[in-house]
Write a protein that holds these residues in place. Structure first.
Motif, short mmCIF file in Angstrom:
data_model
loop_
_atom_site.label_atom_id
_atom_site.label_comp_id
_atom_site.label_asym_id
_atom_site.label_seq_id
_atom_site.Cartn_x
_atom_site.Cartn_y
_atom_site.Cartn_z
N ARG A 282 -4.44 0.50 9.62
CA ARG A 282 -4.15 -0.93 9.84
C ARG A 282 -5.23 -1.85 9.23
O ARG A 282 -4.98 -3.03 9.04
CB ARG A 282 -3.99 -1.21 11.33
CG ARG A 282 -2.80 -0.46 11.94
CD ARG A 282 -2.42 -0.97 13.30
NE ARG A 282 -1.37 -0.17 13.92
CZ ARG A 282 -0.07 -0.28 13.64
NH1 ARG A 282 0.34 -1.16 12.74
NH2 ARG A 282 0.82 0.48 14.25
N SER A 283 -6.39 -1.29 8.92
CA SER A 283 -7.48 -2.13 8.39
C SER A 283 -7.75 -1.92 6.90
O SER A 283 -8.51 -2.68 6.31
CB SER A 283 -8.78 -1.86 9.17
OG SER A 283 -9.21 -0.52 8.96
N MET A 284 -7.13 -0.92 6.29
CA MET A 284 -7.45 -0.62 4.88
C MET A 284 -6.91 -1.72 3.96
O MET A 284 -5.92 -2.38 4.27
CB MET A 284 -6.88 0.76 4.49
CG MET A 284 -5.38 0.86 4.51
SD MET A 284 -4.84 2.57 4.23
CE MET A 284 -3.06 2.33 4.11
N PRO A 285 -7.57 -1.92 2.81
CA PRO A 285 -7.20 -3.03 1.92
C PRO A 285 -5.93 -2.80 1.10
O PRO A 285 -5.47 -3.72 0.42
CB PRO A 285 -8.42 -3.14 0.99
CG PRO A 285 -9.01 -1.77 0.99
CD PRO A 285 -8.76 -1.20 2.34
N VAL A 286 -5.38 -1.58 1.16
CA VAL A 286 -4.14 -1.30 0.41
C VAL A 286 -2.97 -1.18 1.39
O VAL A 286 -3.15 -0.83 2.55
CB VAL A 286 -4.26 -0.01 -0.43
CG1 VAL A 286 -5.22 -0.20 -1.58
CG2 VAL A 286 -4.69 1.18 0.43
N LYS A 287 -1.78 -1.49 0.89
CA LYS A 287 -0.59 -1.46 1.75
C LYS A 287 -0.20 -0.03 2.08
O LYS A 287 -0.07 0.81 1.18
CB LYS A 287 0.57 -2.17 1.04
CG LYS A 287 1.81 -2.31 1.89
CD LYS A 287 2.91 -3.03 1.13
CE LYS A 287 4.19 -3.16 1.97
NZ LYS A 287 5.26 -3.85 1.23
N PRO A 288 -0.01 0.32 3.37
CA PRO A 288 0.37 1.69 3.72
C PRO A 288 1.78 2.04 3.27
O PRO A 288 2.65 1.17 3.20
CB PRO A 288 0.26 1.71 5.25
CG PRO A 288 0.40 0.28 5.67
CD PRO A 288 -0.15 -0.55 4.55
N ASP A 289 1.99 3.31 2.94
CA ASP A 289 3.33 3.77 2.60
C ASP A 289 3.81 4.73 3.67
O ASP A 289 3.11 4.99 4.67
CB ASP A 289 3.35 4.43 1.21
CG ASP A 289 2.48 5.68 1.15
OD1 ASP A 289 1.82 6.02 2.16
OD2 ASP A 289 2.48 6.34 0.09
N GLY A 290 5.00 5.28 3.49
CA GLY A 290 5.56 6.19 4.48
C GLY A 290 4.75 7.46 4.63
O GLY A 290 4.68 8.05 5.71
N VAL A 291 4.13 7.92 3.53
CA VAL A 291 3.40 9.19 3.55
C VAL A 291 2.19 9.11 4.49
O VAL A 291 1.94 10.04 5.27
CB VAL A 291 2.94 9.56 2.12
CG1 VAL A 291 2.06 10.82 2.15
CG2 VAL A 291 4.13 9.78 1.21
N ILE A 292 1.44 8.01 4.44
CA ILE A 292 0.24 7.93 5.27
C ILE A 292 0.61 7.85 6.76
O ILE A 292 -0.05 8.46 7.61
CB ILE A 292 -0.66 6.74 4.84
CG1 ILE A 292 -2.06 6.91 5.43
CG2 ILE A 292 -0.07 5.39 5.22
CD1 ILE A 292 -3.10 5.97 4.82
N TRP A 293 1.70 7.13 7.07
CA TRP A 293 2.15 7.09 8.47
C TRP A 293 2.68 8.45 8.90
O TRP A 293 2.45 8.89 10.05
CB TRP A 293 3.25 6.03 8.64
CG TRP A 293 2.77 4.61 8.65
CD1 TRP A 293 3.07 3.63 7.75
CD2 TRP A 293 1.91 4.00 9.62
NE1 TRP A 293 2.44 2.46 8.08
CE2 TRP A 293 1.73 2.64 9.24
CE3 TRP A 293 1.28 4.44 10.77
CZ2 TRP A 293 0.95 1.75 9.96
CZ3 TRP A 293 0.50 3.55 11.50
CH2 TRP A 293 0.34 2.23 11.10
N LYS A 294 3.36 9.15 7.99
CA LYS A 294 3.90 10.47 8.32
C LYS A 294 2.76 11.48 8.55
O LYS A 294 2.88 12.41 9.36
CB LYS A 294 4.82 10.94 7.20
CG LYS A 294 5.68 12.13 7.58
CD LYS A 294 6.92 12.28 6.72
CE LYS A 294 6.67 12.15 5.25
NZ LYS A 294 7.88 12.40 4.45
N THR A 295 1.66 11.28 7.82
CA THR A 295 0.48 12.14 8.01
C THR A 295 -0.04 11.99 9.44
O THR A 295 -0.39 12.98 10.10
CB THR A 295 -0.62 11.75 7.00
OG1 THR A 295 -0.11 11.92 5.68
CG2 THR A 295 -1.86 12.61 7.18
N LEU A 296 -0.09 10.75 9.92
CA LEU A 296 -0.54 10.51 11.29
C LEU A 296 0.49 11.03 12.29
O LEU A 296 0.12 11.57 13.35
CB LEU A 296 -0.79 9.01 11.51
CG LEU A 296 -1.32 8.60 12.88
CD1 LEU A 296 -2.58 9.38 13.26
CD2 LEU A 296 -1.61 7.10 12.92
#
Length: 658
Positions: free
Chosen positions: A447-461
């Protein structure tokens, strides 16, 4: 009367002799220059150059060939002192020499002083800017041109596609076409590469239509670019039709076809074409080898990979860094890490790509400490890490439980290595934190990173929520994934797994209903292995394999033996609220268990078993395979979608950290 006729004839004869003499001299001058003898050529034929200054072009071309800035400056002085600088042809060749030699500041200064400029002068300067990647300056020169020709447009369009400004390239092509300039094969080749980069099939077909109208579809450059465009855009069939319709089949055409199949996931088809190429008498090159070795990596067909490795050695391509890198990756992905290490250590030379490939191989096999040691070796060799090598390193730390080391390297990316983290690096760190159980910290990072999250990073969590059985957090994270990609079946399955582990069967039913309502189907688990150069596939419930009945019987007996050794099926991971017996039957017939049973039935005692799977291995199969490796005294190597697991004597190389 007779004498008056003789004089003109003698004059014509002398003039003809001089013409032949100058022509022969020009030929010898050209030959000497092409061989790099610039000074010798000037000293021997200065009379010719002063008679016709255009011959300076031979000397300047030789300077480019020899990459000699000093000789170019000497010729520049001669051109100025002799007054030849006013000749547009000579001054343009001088401008081209400085541009091609990378002396763009000198070229710009020369351009500004040119007494006479023409379209060629502007084109040369545009080409010089494109060469160094300064497309803004190239565009500025292009816009300032009072007159343009096709070469002007080609230079800009090619430059834009070369640096992947594909939309700008296509827009410029439309502008050019609208102004009445007819493209040539070079233009269409560049524009089609732009369409391939965008994977824009519709625009690619429009360009194809343009080529047909102009009668250029048979040109080799156009046909090859067309095939590449279709294949990169997902239309393998149309690409193959273009290649097959070419009048002359060349190795370059075959390479396009093989690479197209590999890029579209038709790996077996790529290997099939490779064999046809050899039968047809063509000599595979480094481009061929990279495509087919990569196909072996995906299929994990070690037998075919070894045969291609032999071909690489025979053709001398073993000295090509890209081929060596592909071999390291192939052996690693086939479970032969020792062979990958051997190839790396015996390499003739290594660039950052090769080091990254080996670091990645260690990470894929869960050998994080080896990856870190190799990274430090790379630094000692004087190679600066880039975003790929750092990504491989973070991946290795993540898959080896090296949380502190991984976070330290992430912090050093900008501070020490001057590499700005990309989304893939953040995804690795989220995986690192998630596996370590730091779920809140991982979410805060996203939620704090400077780049927009994609589905892969949320799926990793989400996957980390499954590991740590956090059902409440899993639901909120799944909402984030499905907001981005509502058709992602893996996210539904992960969420359902977490809810099933918590015995929240109502929530499991809700997830399954959502999947059904949206028409989302779970990807089936497929496992395969290579035996005697034949690949055997296994899917739960599939009876198409000729030994499926025998495998069922053998597997039933094997599970009974495992239970006597202490194995207890993990029925909590089954998604359905069903009877215990049904759950156990479902677990027993997971594809990797079927593949291992087949391998045990058809290979000698003590023979290592290598299984590949398209999905992550489940907890129950992981536990069962540990028991099988101990009971049958076999090394069992399983490659799932995330990493390698080396099972031996009841233990797994991942340390149950996957």
């Amino acid at each position: 009367m007779g004498q008056s006729c003789v004089r003109p004839l003698r004059f014509l004869h002398l003039r003809s002799a001089n013409t032949r003499r100058f022509s022969a001299a020009a030929t010898e001058l050209s030959i000497l220059c092409s061989q790099g003898y610039v000074k010798e050529a000037f000293n021997k034929f200065s009379f010719l150059i002063w008679d016709n200054p255009s011959h300076f072009s031979y000397l300047l071309q030789a300077c480019i060939q020899e990459k000699s800035f000093s000789l170019t400056k000497q010729l520049h002085s001669l051109i100025i002192t002799s007054g030849c600088f006013r000749d547009k042809f000579v001054s343009n060749h001088l401008l081209n020499a400085y541009s091609k030699l990378g002396q763009l500041d000198t070229a710009v200064s020369l351009f500004d002083k040119l007494p006479k400029r023409n379209v060629m002068s502007f084109n040369i300067l545009i080409g010089g800017y494109v060469q160094i990647g300064d497309l803004d300056s190239a565009s500025k020169v292009f816009d300032e041109m009072g007159e343009r020709n096709l070469a002007s447009w080609n230079a800009m369009i090619t430059g834009l596609t070369q640096f992947e400004f594909n939309e700008r390239a296509l827009s410029l092509f439309s502008q050019m076409y609208g102004l009445g300039y007819l493209p040539d094969a070079f233009t269409l080749g560049s524009v089609l590469r732009g369409c391939a980069g965008l994977k824009d099939l519709n625009k690619g077909r429009q360009v194809h239509g343009c080529g047909l109208k102009l009668g250029l579809e048979g040109d080799f450059v156009v046909a090859s670019s067309l095939a590449h465009m279709y294949m990169r855009s997902g239309s393998l069939r149309e690409g193959e039709i273009v290649i097959m319709s070419m009048p002359d089949q060349t190795m370059a055409a075959w390479n396009t076809l093989i690479a197209g199949r590999a890029q579209n996931g038709c790996f077996e088809g790529a290997l099939e074409l490779y064999n046809l190429v050899k039968i047809a008498g063509f000599r595979p090159d480094k481009i061929t080898f990279v495509s087919v070795i990569s196909s072996c990596s995906e299929l994990a067909t070690i037998g075919q990979g070894q045969q291609i490795h032999s071909d690489v050695i025979k053709t001398g391509a073993i000295s090509v860094v890209a081929v060596v890198s592909s071999l390291i990756s192939m052996y690693s992905k086939c479970g032969c890490l020792d062979e990958a290490e051997k190839i790396f250590e015996e390499r003739e030379e290594a660039d950052i790509v090769l080091w990254s490939a080996m670091i990645s191989a260690y990470g894929f096999h869960g050998m994080g400490k080896n990856a870190v040691e190799l990274f430090h070796r790379m630094e000692q060799e004087g190679l600066a890490p880039n975003h790929i090598s750092l990504l491989s390193l973070l991946y290795a730390c993540s898959h080896s439980g090296m949380k502190d080391e991984g976070l330290e390297f992430f912090d050093l990316m900008v501070e020490k290595y001057n590499v700005e983290p990309q989304l893939v690096h953040y995804t690795c760190v989220v995986d690192l934190l998630g596996r370590a159980g730091c779920l809140q910290e991982a979410e805060a990072l996203i939620r704090s990173m400077p780049v927009k999250p994609d589905g892969v990073i949320w799926k990793t969590l989400l996957s980390a929520c499954k590991i740590h059985k956090n059902a409440d957090m899993a639901r909120s994270i799944a909402e984030e994934v499905l907001r981005i990609d509502p058709e992602d079946s893996a996210s539904y399955v992960l969420l359902a797994n977490v809810q099933a582990s918590a015995k929240r069967w109502k929530s499991v039913s809700e997830v399954r209903k959502s999947m059904k309502d949206r028409g989302v189907k779970k990807e089936p688990g497929i496992s395969w292995l290579e035996l005697k150069n034949q690949v055997h596939h296994f899917i739960i419930g599939d009876k198409s394999h000729p030994q499926s009945d025998e495998v069922d019987v053998y597997l039933k007996e094997l599970i009974a033996q495992l239970k006597l050794e202490g194995y207890v099926p993990d029925t909590g991971s089954v998604l359905h609220d069903m009877e215990l017996e049904e759950k156990e039957y479902n677990l027993v017939h997971h594809s990797e268990k079927l593949a291992i049973a087949f391998a045990l039935m058809n290979t000698p005692e003590g023979f290592p078993i290598r299984i590949m799977k398209n999905l992550r291995i489940c907890g129950d199969c992981h536990m069962a395979i540990k028991y099988i490796s101990q009971m049958k005294k076999r090394e069992i190597i399983v490659r799932d979608s995330s990493r390698f697991h080396h099972f031996k004597d009841g233990c797994c190389s991942c340390g149950d950290y996957w």
